[in-house]
Scaffold this motif. Structure first.
Motif, mmCIF file in Angstrom:
data_model
loop_
_atom_site.group_PDB
_atom_site.id
_atom_site.type_symbol
_atom_site.label_atom_id
_atom_site.label_comp_id
_atom_site.label_asym_id
_atom_site.label_seq_id
_atom_site.Cartn_x
_atom_site.Cartn_y
_atom_site.Cartn_z
ATOM 1 N N TYR A 176 -42.410 -9.168 49.599
ATOM 2 C CA TYR A 176 -43.358 -10.177 50.036
ATOM 3 C C TYR A 176 -43.503 -10.111 51.556
ATOM 4 C CZ TYR A 176 -39.012 -12.717 50.973
ATOM 5 O OH TYR A 176 -37.763 -13.069 51.432
ATOM 6 N N LEU A 179 -42.748 -16.043 53.163
ATOM 7 C CA LEU A 179 -42.274 -16.945 52.121
ATOM 8 C C LEU A 179 -41.912 -18.279 52.750
ATOM 9 C CD1 LEU A 179 -39.670 -16.143 49.339
ATOM 10 C CD2 LEU A 179 -39.114 -17.889 51.033
ATOM 11 N N TYR A 181 -40.388 -22.272 51.269
ATOM 12 C CA TYR A 181 -39.999 -23.030 50.080
ATOM 13 C C TYR A 181 -39.252 -24.303 50.471
ATOM 14 C CZ TYR A 181 -35.022 -21.766 50.373
ATOM 15 O OH TYR A 181 -33.712 -21.642 50.782
ATOM 16 N N THR A 200 -45.366 -17.851 48.237
ATOM 17 C CA THR A 200 -45.055 -16.461 48.535
ATOM 18 C C THR A 200 -46.324 -15.696 48.856
ATOM 19 O OG1 THR A 200 -43.328 -16.653 46.840
ATOM 20 C CG2 THR A 200 -43.712 -14.477 47.775
ATOM 21 N N TYR A 216 -51.626 -15.578 48.268
ATOM 22 C CA TYR A 216 -50.506 -16.520 48.202
ATOM 23 C C TYR A 216 -50.336 -17.035 46.781
ATOM 24 C CZ TYR A 216 -50.140 -16.428 53.245
ATOM 25 O OH TYR A 216 -49.941 -16.015 54.538
#
Length: 422
Positions: A176, A179, A181, A200, A216
């Protein structure tokens, strides 16, 4: 090999020199050779192919230290197959790599920040996991900020990947591109509740404009666990939205697992999981196949890795009905897991595109056993057999009537070689 030893021992003695400044320091090593016999592993073996066998090995050096609000970890590893060298007279072509290399600062008893290469693993590891079964494992170059208070924890993480220190924008497709989260976890009496939101970004070059673009993919959901006395159950639900190769994504994953401990030695689990897929006669440009992304997928859907271990992406999805039987006796552990696999979307009959095939893919039987020779030495072995159907043969090629099986034996040698605290 001499260069490998120089790197390992230089870093080892460098960290030993830091002991006088550290409150806590420990060092350990791991050697993990694993023999595998593959005769229909990941896919049905064709008529014109023969089974193979090999021994792979992970060799790790783990260094940890902590001083007041600071802590750090370095894990060096070499992963190789026995006999895998440049030539018969030169050293291993696989050098030493960093599995983990991170530093952490604790701002106070609640807040901390960890930066560098690190394992990111949560809940049952379906979406984010270490993938410890794979000899190389899985880690991320990331920054993770954590908040802890009582039985609540919040992690917020971000990562940005590139191949090198470039002067101009370049295409990155190794993994990727970026990222972000957030993971929240709390405990309420007998319940554990986790929430995950993961964004991601995957980079690609537009085939028409030759411009670099980033799609994304958003993954969000929950993991719930209830445990009381001899019974415990967990339920997870995740959805995916966003873009993949400029196509709209909507996919989902649901997993229900129920466990009961009949005695201190014997327990059983019954579970069902569905990962959405796209029918082969679906002509829309929507992506409907769920992707577990960075999960420890070997632990799900059968140990023969027919699904979601570098394969089965953008396919017809999967339904997995499974039973786990576990028995422990002194230093021994035994496990028997049958899986019944079905597609989650239609497979088209190759000779008649107007007809769909039976959704039943086959049954896999996984048997594993382990014996603890010493507190730092363990021996594990397993045997798996796939009883496949014609539908599986259409999806995976090969011959379902062949003897499709897989066997392995693994030794884990994990001694601690130094421990210091003051």
């Amino acid at each position: 090999m001499k260069n490998i030893y120089r790197i390992v021992f230089s870093l080892f003695f460098l960290n030993m020199s830091m002991i006088s400044f550290a409150q806590e320091f420990d060092a350990s090593i791991q050697f993990r050779p694993r023999y595998e016999y593959r005769n229909g592993y990941k896919e049905l073996i064709p008529d014109n192919e023969l089974p193979t066998s090999f021994i792979s090995q992970r060799s790790r050096l783990n260094l940890n230290f902590k001083h007041e609000k600071l802590s750090a970890n370095i894990k060096l590893q070499n992963v190789r197959v026995w006999g895998d060298v440049k030539t018969t007279t030169t050293s291993d072509k696989n050098g030493v790599m960093l599995f983990e290399a991170w530093g952490q600062y604790d701002f106070n008893s609640n807040w901390s920040a960890r930066f560098g290469r690190q394992v990111i693993s949560y809940d049952n590891q379906r979406i984010l996991g270490e993938i410890d079964w794979a000899q190389q494992g899985q880690s991320h170059d990331a920054l993770v900020v954590s908040y802890k208070k009582n039985k609540m924890k919040l992690d917020i993480g971000t990562a940005l990947n590139a191949d090198a220190e470039n002067l101009y924008r370049d295409l990155y497709t190794t993994n990727y591109k970026n990222l972000q989260y957030a993971w929240f976890h709390t405990v309420v009496k007998d319940f554990q509740v986790s929430l995950l939101a993961l964004n991601t970004g995957f980079q690609y070059e537009d085939s028409v404009t030759n411009e670099l673009e980033t799609d994304y993919l958003q993954t969000f959901g929950t993991f719930l666990k209830y445990k009381k006395s001899k019974f415990n159950t967990d339920l997870s639900f995740y959805t995916q939205t966003g873009k993949s190769s400029s196509n709209t994504v909507f996919a989902y994953n649901v997993d229900l697992n129920m466990n009961y401990n009949f005695t201190a030695k014997f327990s059983t689990s019954l579970g069902y999981e569905i990962l959405s897929g796209k029918a082969q006669n679906d002509s829309s440009n929507k992506v409907k196949s769920f992707a577990p992304l960075f999960g420890t997928n070997h632990g799900f859907n059968g140990y023969m890795d027919y699904f979601y271990v570098g394969n089965h992406k953008n396919s017809v999805g999967l339904q997995d009905l499974y039973l786990k039987l576990n028995y422990t006796a002194k230093n021994w552990k035994f496990s028997l897991i049958p899986h019944v696999f079905m597609t989650a979307a239609d497979v088209i009959e190759p000779l008649n595109v107007t007809q769909t095939m039976d959704s039943y893919l086959g049954t896999e039987i996984d048997f594993t056993t382990s014996y603890q020779l010493h507190k730092n030495v363990g021996l594990t072995a397993g045997y798996s057999h796939m009883f496949a159907t014609k539908t599986m043969e259409v999806l995976k090629s090969g011959n379902r009537n062949n003897n499709n099986n897989w066997a392995w034996v693994m030794l884990s040698f994990n001694p601690q070689i130094l421990s210091f605290s003051k």
